[in-house]
Design an enzyme around this catalytic site. Structure first.
Site, PDB file in Angstrom:
ATOM      1  N   CYS A   1      15.422   3.372  -1.375  1.00 40.28           N
ATOM      2  CA  CYS A   1      15.185   1.974  -0.797  1.00 40.28           C
ATOM      3  C   CYS A   1      14.976   1.080  -1.925  1.00 40.28           C
ATOM      4  O   CYS A   1      15.142   1.635  -3.100  1.00 40.28           O
ATOM      5  CB  CYS A   1      13.911   1.840  -0.031  1.00 40.28           C
ATOM      6  SG  CYS A   1      12.408   2.306  -0.899  1.00 40.28           S
TER       7      CYS A   1
ATOM      8  N   HIS B   1       3.466   2.155  -4.463  1.00 34.92           N
ATOM      9  CA  HIS B   1       2.516   2.487  -3.593  1.00 34.92           C
ATOM     10  C   HIS B   1       1.488   1.255  -3.494  1.00 34.92           C
ATOM     11  O   HIS B   1       0.901   0.939  -2.330  1.00 34.92           O
ATOM     12  CB  HIS B   1       1.940   3.802  -3.328  1.00 34.92           C
ATOM     13  CG  HIS B   1       3.154   5.002  -3.605  1.00 34.92           C
ATOM     14  ND1 HIS B   1       3.138   5.514  -4.793  1.00 34.92           N
ATOM     15  CD2 HIS B   1       3.892   5.376  -2.849  1.00 34.92           C
ATOM     16  CE1 HIS B   1       4.201   6.364  -4.807  1.00 34.92           C
ATOM     17  NE2 HIS B   1       4.632   6.356  -3.712  1.00 34.92           N
TER      18      HIS B   1
ATOM     19  N   GLU C   1      -1.030   4.099  -0.729  1.00 31.54           N
ATOM     20  CA  GLU C   1      -0.731   2.855  -0.423  1.00 31.54           C
ATOM     21  C   GLU C   1      -2.200   2.511   0.688  1.00 31.54           C
ATOM     22  O   GLU C   1      -2.316   1.391   0.514  1.00 31.54           O
ATOM     23  CB  GLU C   1       0.471   2.891   0.648  1.00 31.54           C
ATOM     24  CG  GLU C   1       0.741   1.441   1.218  1.00 31.54           C
ATOM     25  CD  GLU C   1       1.964   1.412   1.991  1.00 31.54           C
ATOM     26  OE1 GLU C   1       2.705   2.276   2.061  1.00 31.54           O
ATOM     27  OE2 GLU C   1       1.915   0.388   2.689  1.00 31.54           O
TER      28      GLU C   1
ATOM     29  N   THR D   1       3.310   0.728   5.292  1.00 31.94           N
ATOM     30  CA  THR D   1       4.742   0.473   5.633  1.00 31.94           C
ATOM     31  C   THR D   1       5.532   1.696   5.940  1.00 31.94           C
ATOM     32  O   THR D   1       6.601   1.738   6.234  1.00 31.94           O
ATOM     33  CB  THR D   1       5.258  -0.267   4.318  1.00 31.94           C
ATOM     34  OG1 THR D   1       5.085   0.792   3.014  1.00 31.94           O
ATOM     35  CG2 THR D   1       4.669  -1.592   3.609  1.00 31.94           C
TER      36      THR D   1
ATOM     37  N   CYS E   1       8.240  -1.090   6.901  1.00 34.79           N
ATOM     38  CA  CYS E   1       9.313  -1.680   6.112  1.00 34.79           C
ATOM     39  C   CYS E   1      10.731  -1.444   6.721  1.00 34.79           C
ATOM     40  O   CYS E   1      10.584  -0.480   7.461  1.00 34.79           O
ATOM     41  CB  CYS E   1       9.315  -1.394   4.528  1.00 34.79           C
ATOM     42  SG  CYS E   1       9.902   0.299   4.244  1.00 34.79           S
TER      43      CYS E   1
ATOM     44  N   SER F   1       4.999  10.181   2.626  1.00 38.75           N
ATOM     45  CA  SER F   1       4.989   9.825   4.011  1.00 38.75           C
ATOM     46  C   SER F   1       6.002   9.419   4.894  1.00 38.75           C
ATOM     47  O   SER F   1       6.197  10.188   5.841  1.00 38.75           O
ATOM     48  CB  SER F   1       3.744   8.384   3.928  1.00 38.75           C
ATOM     49  OG  SER F   1       3.833   7.877   5.287  1.00 38.75           O
TER      50      SER F   1
ATOM     51  N   SER G   1      12.220   8.065  -1.144  1.00 38.40           N
ATOM     52  CA  SER G   1      11.819   8.470  -2.727  1.00 38.40           C
ATOM     53  C   SER G   1      13.022   9.382  -3.143  1.00 38.40           C
ATOM     54  O   SER G   1      12.805   9.836  -4.305  1.00 38.40           O
ATOM     55  CB  SER G   1      10.546   8.720  -2.755  1.00 38.40           C
ATOM     56  OG  SER G   1      10.179   9.524  -1.752  1.00 38.40           O
TER      57      SER G   1
HETATM   58  O1  0CJ Z   1       4.524   3.288  -0.211  1.00 35.91           O
HETATM   59  C1  0CJ Z   1       5.757   2.983  -0.468  1.00 35.91           C
HETATM   60  C2  0CJ Z   1       5.793   1.490  -1.060  1.00 35.91           C
HETATM   61  C3  0CJ Z   1       6.969   3.743  -0.347  1.00 35.91           C
HETATM   62  C4  0CJ Z   1       7.235   4.075  -1.693  1.00 35.91           C
HETATM   63  C5  0CJ Z   1       8.633   5.283  -1.492  1.00 35.91           C
HETATM   64  O2  0CJ Z   1       8.330   6.226  -0.980  1.00 35.91           O
HETATM   65  P1  0CJ Z   1       7.210   7.331  -1.344  1.00 35.91           P
HETATM   66  O3  0CJ Z   1       7.831   8.703  -0.891  1.00 35.91           O
HETATM   67  O4  0CJ Z   1       7.298   7.358  -2.816  1.00 35.91           O
HETATM   68  O5  0CJ Z   1       5.921   6.954  -0.676  1.00 35.91           O
HETATM   69  P2  0CJ Z   1       5.571   7.162   0.602  1.00 35.91           P
HETATM   70  O6  0CJ Z   1       4.467   8.339   0.597  1.00 35.91           O
HETATM   71  O7  0CJ Z   1       4.654   5.984   0.859  1.00 35.91           O
HETATM   72  O8  0CJ Z   1       6.487   7.196   1.841  1.00 35.91           O
HETATM   73 FE1  F3S Z   2      10.616   1.379  -0.075  1.00 36.46          FE
HETATM   74 FE2  F3S Z   2       9.014  -0.630  -0.179  1.00 36.46          FE
HETATM   75 FE3  F3S Z   2       9.488   0.327   1.960  1.00 36.46          FE
HETATM   76  S1  F3S Z   2       9.156   1.096  -1.674  1.00 36.46           S
HETATM   77  S2  F3S Z   2       9.790   2.552   1.652  1.00 36.46           S
HETATM   78  S3  F3S Z   2      11.005  -0.589   0.702  1.00 36.46           S
HETATM   79  S4  F3S Z   2       7.595  -0.446   1.354  1.00 36.46           S
END
Ligand code: 0CJ
Ligand code: F3S
Length: 316
Positions: free
Chosen positions: A19, A81, A133, A172, A202, A231, A275
């Protein structure tokens, strides 16, 4: 003579993978290394992906859990995060050079929570306990000012100081469906509760879940490329299960693929968490090609064109 390969149709969900917030966070670490030299410290995994982390380590990043592991004379980056207010405050006290890679969409939730607090409202945060987060968002306000709700059942027992002065915010990267149910339960029990029109999930989380919903029922099995602590990636596995593909699982990369699990599947769904680099998707498709006669059908549910600016200190 080599045995004939069995046919396998890969349904490739789109959008998938990186993203705008992840792209920005990785670029921040890379640019910080270019600008300040190595090592650049990063508090927490910049994003939840081992491949990304190892790649940045090779370029000169050092990942730590807490700020006290960062020497006074080196820069530090905060992960996508988000962080509690105490973290930049401590970095400031120590005169550390820090760059905040918090996704702008997470920062937006931080500001919402602050605004509600300033208006005298208790904030109910929908999210998963212990996730960075959630720790970061709760840490925008003084202890006790944010109440965490993880599922619908917790709404019934939620103890609030004043039901007329309440607001909600969300992590998010939650399941859109689960969150809709939690928000409905909150609104039912506390009709005066304030909050965003829907939730704070998001665009990337929403779009990746929608793409999985579009293919799940057509798939005999579905793989989400991602990490167990991610997550948004874990939610994609659940969504696949809820929308008609019971055989769905998370795979970190092709080498971890359990080919027996795939069995006699004829259609394999593939997606990737926000990610997870596209290279890991390509790698899995190549591994499938080595074993099956593969045809790929990409199913796109929406176009994405979100780009976030880099922090000023790293531009020019
Ligand atoms: O929390 C975020 C801003 C998402 C970051 C991108 O994904 P990831 O896998 O690092 O983090 P989540 O565990 O929050 O999905
Ligand atoms: Fe990516 Fe930001 Fe959403 S890091 S997963 S666009 S909150």
């Amino acid at each position: 003579m080599a045995a004939l390969k069995k046919p396998l149709t890969i349904l490739l969900a789109s959008p998938r993978g990186f993203c705008a917030g992840v792209d920005r966070a990785i670029q921040i670490v890379e640019r910080a290394i270019e600008r300040y030299g190595r090592p650049v410290y990063v508090r927490h995994e910049i994003v939840h992906n081992r491949y990304v982390v190892e790649n940045l380590e090779a370029k000169g990043a050092v990942f730590v859990d807490e700020l006290d592991q960062v020497p006074n004379d080196r820069p530090v980056v905060f992960s996508a995060h988000g962080v509690p207010k105490a973290v930049p405050a401590e970095a400031g006290r120590r005169n550390l050079l820090y760059v905040d890679a918090t996704c702008p969409l997470v920062s937006k939730v931080h500001r919402e929570a602050e605004r509600h607090h300033e208006s005298g409202r208790t904030v109910v945060l929908i999210g998963h306990a212990g996730h960075p987060e959630v720790i970061g968002t709760m840490g925008q306000l003084p202890p006790g000012a944010v109440l965490l709700v993880e599922d619908v059942s917790q709404v019934a027992t939620l103890d609030v100081p004043d039901p007329k002065n309440l607001a909600y915010a969300t992590q998010t990267t939650l399941s859109v469906d689960d969150t809709t149910a939690i928000v409905a339960a909150l609104r039912h029990r506390f009709p005066a509760i304030q909050g965003p029109k829907m939730e704070d999930i998001c665009y990337a989380t929403t779009n990746r879940q929608a793409a999985v919903k579009a293919i799940a029922a057509r798939c005999d099995a579905l793989v989400v490329i991602g990490a167990p602590n991610s997550s948004n990636s874990m939610r994609l596995v659940e969504v696949a299960g809820n929308y008609g593909c019971a055989r769905s699982r998370l795979v970190q990369r092709a080498a971890d693929m359990d080919w027996e699990w795939l069995g006699d599947a004829k259609r394999l769904g593939i997606t990737a968490g926000a990610s997870a680099p596209e290279l890991l998707v390509d790698e899995l498709i190549e591994a499938c090609r080595a074993r099956y006669d593969v045809s790929v059908e990409e199913v796109r549910t929406t176009e994405e064109n979100v780009v976030f600016k880099l922090p000023r200190q790293l531009v020019a």
